[in-house]
Design a protein around this motif. Structure first.
Motif, short mmCIF file in Angstrom:
data_model
loop_
_atom_site.label_atom_id
_atom_site.label_comp_id
_atom_site.label_asym_id
_atom_site.label_seq_id
_atom_site.Cartn_x
_atom_site.Cartn_y
_atom_site.Cartn_z
N GLN A 1 31.63 78.09 89.16
CA GLN A 1 31.47 79.54 89.14
C GLN A 1 32.78 80.27 89.38
O GLN A 1 33.03 81.34 88.82
CB GLN A 1 30.49 79.98 90.23
CG GLN A 1 29.10 79.42 90.11
CD GLN A 1 28.28 79.76 91.35
OE1 GLN A 1 27.67 80.82 91.43
NE2 GLN A 1 28.26 78.85 92.31
N PHE B 1 24.54 79.72 92.48
CA PHE B 1 24.65 78.85 91.30
C PHE B 1 23.37 78.96 90.47
O PHE B 1 22.32 78.48 90.87
CB PHE B 1 24.89 77.41 91.75
CG PHE B 1 25.28 76.47 90.64
CD1 PHE B 1 26.11 76.87 89.61
CD2 PHE B 1 24.81 75.16 90.64
CE1 PHE B 1 26.48 76.00 88.60
CE2 PHE B 1 25.18 74.27 89.64
CZ PHE B 1 26.01 74.70 88.61
N GLY C 1 30.40 78.09 85.01
CA GLY C 1 29.32 78.34 85.96
C GLY C 1 28.01 78.73 85.32
O GLY C 1 26.95 78.62 85.95
N ASN C 2 28.04 79.18 84.06
CA ASN C 2 26.81 79.51 83.35
C ASN C 2 26.17 78.30 82.69
O ASN C 2 25.08 78.41 82.13
CB ASN C 2 27.10 80.57 82.27
CG ASN C 2 27.50 81.89 82.86
OD1 ASN C 2 26.96 82.34 83.86
ND2 ASN C 2 28.50 82.55 82.25
#
Length: 464
Positions: free
Chosen positions: A57, A96, A339-340
């Motif tokens: 992230q 997260f 992070g996605n």
């Protein structure tokens, strides 16, 4: 794994690279199932490695920023105290939520790239688990992690399922040290360095707890996620020879192979019977090694995702792949996912470009073994393990967009009546013997309009 400095020396002299394994005699496996699996793994040549976790992230270097060692490749926010930074890092679990994660897309892209096996960071040194472990709440399925609300929050189960469906060999990266475990980094003492922070001989019960914890987690990986082919153990400082950190590998491997017969075990940097193949990191040996090995390397500089990271060129990666395979190794190529849950656009492009090259030249890569002279001038050689065909892969110069009109193979002697062809071109080529080698003429049409970039492969169907 650690974040490397931007200026990384990829190809070391034989002496300095071999020093990593100095005094470690390679153990030749005797278990028929393991030997068969190792042979199968050596045929695959090209693997996909992914580092991914809550650290993605922020673009933090995976795990290492919470280690207090004073070395230049560990960098953290120096405007706050270590304790505050550590708390913030651990709390990344609470934000997260990789909503764009698509295991099918990852697997399709890896297949398109020509990759044949997959190794995923189930748990890095920071201890965060990317599966639904029962041993800790520091995991992606924790109620404190927003992704636990996803329809299928166990990302490991989804990833392995997607890659297994596409016939990939499956590897589980697992960190032996766990910096979140109170039985490795005990809360009774400060975090000193990467090692256990207490004297095991003074607190044997605590170490026993940690050994059971690691054993139980590995058993979860071996029993709940279908067929697993490789357990890739990182954190080589967890070793009986270092502060008595004996994690009881005999016990772990016996259990793991009971559940997964023929399992390859890669206990990195330790040597002995539980290092079925060796794993030089970001390095390529100068000469072939006489035992199984794999170069693991990043597409960019950092193992985990870093915004604005500098990626290698397709040409560099193609040349590394050919160089590694000509010396008998496998190439495990890593991308850091954001992070996605998305592979960065630069990584996607590289994988597609590698796939385009492999579609033409894969015959010179898969199921091959090294053959002398391995490499000479701009040519790397491989040999198919079954039919004996020899491949000569010409590596272009940086601004060399087209192959040359002639290629001289100084050390290859085609057998009488042998045919020489080009991968990606129909028909045989003309050649003449010159000294101990052969001069091959390339077709004008191929030279002017080659089917791929960066490297071109000749095939000699019979050699003396």
């Amino acid at each position: 794994m650690r974040k490397l400095l931007l200026c990384v020396l990829l190809v070391l002299g034989g002496t300095s690279l071999k020093a990593q394994y100095e005094g470690m005699e390679y153990y030749w496996e005797q278990d028929p199932a393991v030997k068969a699996k190792l042979e199968q793994w050596q045929d695959l040549k090209f693997g996909f490695f992914v580092h991914w976790g809550p650290y993605s992230q922020k673009g933090y270097c995976e795990s290492w920023t919470i280690c207090t060692e004073d070395v230049d490749w560990i960098q953290r926010d120096s405007t706050i105290s270590y304790d505050e930074y550590y708390r913030n890092y651990v709390d990344l679990k609470k934000t997260f939520n990789p909503e764009k994660f698509s295991p099918e897309l990852w697997a399709d892209l890896a297949k398109e790239a020509g990759m044949k096996y997959f190794v995923f960071t189930t748990k890095h040194h920071d201890g965060f688990c990317m599966w639904d472990t029962k041993e800790t709440d520091y995991k992606i399925t924790s109620r404190e992690c927003p992704y636990h609300m996803a329809a299928k929050p166990d990302v490991l189960k989804e990833l392995y399922g997607a890659f297994q469906k596409r016939d990939f060999m499956i590897g589980a990266y697992f960190s032996k040290p766990d910096w979140n475990s109170p039985y490795y980094w005990s809360e009774r003492w400060q975090h000193g360095d990467r090692n256990v922070n207490y004297k095991i001989k003074n607190h044997p019960w605590m170490w026993e707890k940690f050994c059971d914890f690691a054993y139980n987690q590995i058993e979860e990986l071996m029993t709940g996620y279908g067929k697993v082919d490789i357990i890739w153990l990182d954190g080589g400082w967890v070793s009986p020879d270092n502060r008595d950190q004996d994690i009881k590998m005999d016990r772990i491997v016996s259990m793991a192979r009971k559940h997964q017969p023929g399992l390859l075990v890669v206990d990195r940097w330790i040597g002995g019977k539980y290092e079925n193949y060796r794993t030089p990191e970001q390095k390529i040996p100068e000469k072939p090694w006489d035992y199984p090995w794999e170069t693991c390397m990043t597409m960019a500089n950092q193992w985990s995702y870093l915004p604005g990271d500098k990626y290698k060129s397709t040409r560099e990666l193609v040349h590394y792949l050919v160089d590694i395979v000509s010396k008998g190794g496998n190439f495990l190529l890593n991308v850091g996912v954001d992070g996605n849950g998305e592979i960065p656009p630069e990584g996607i492009k590289l994988m597609k470009d590698m796939g385009a090259w492999m579609k033409i030249n894969g015959e010179a890569i898969y199921e091959t073994r090294p053959v002398a002279p391995y490499k000479e001038a701009k040519i790397c050689y491989t040999k198919h393990k079954n039919n004996g065909k020899v491949y000569a892969v010409y590596l272009n110069d940086e601004n060399e967009l087209n192959p040359p009109s002639c290629v001289m193979l100084y050390s290859v002697k085609p057998a009488r009546g042998a045919k020489i062809s080009l991968l990606g071109y129909k028909g045989n080529l003309t050649y003449k013997r010159v000294g101990n080698g052969v001069l091959v003429t390339l077709p004008t049409a191929f030279v002017k309009n080659p089917p791929c970039e960066h490297a071109w492969s000749l095939c000699i169907d019979k050699v003396d």
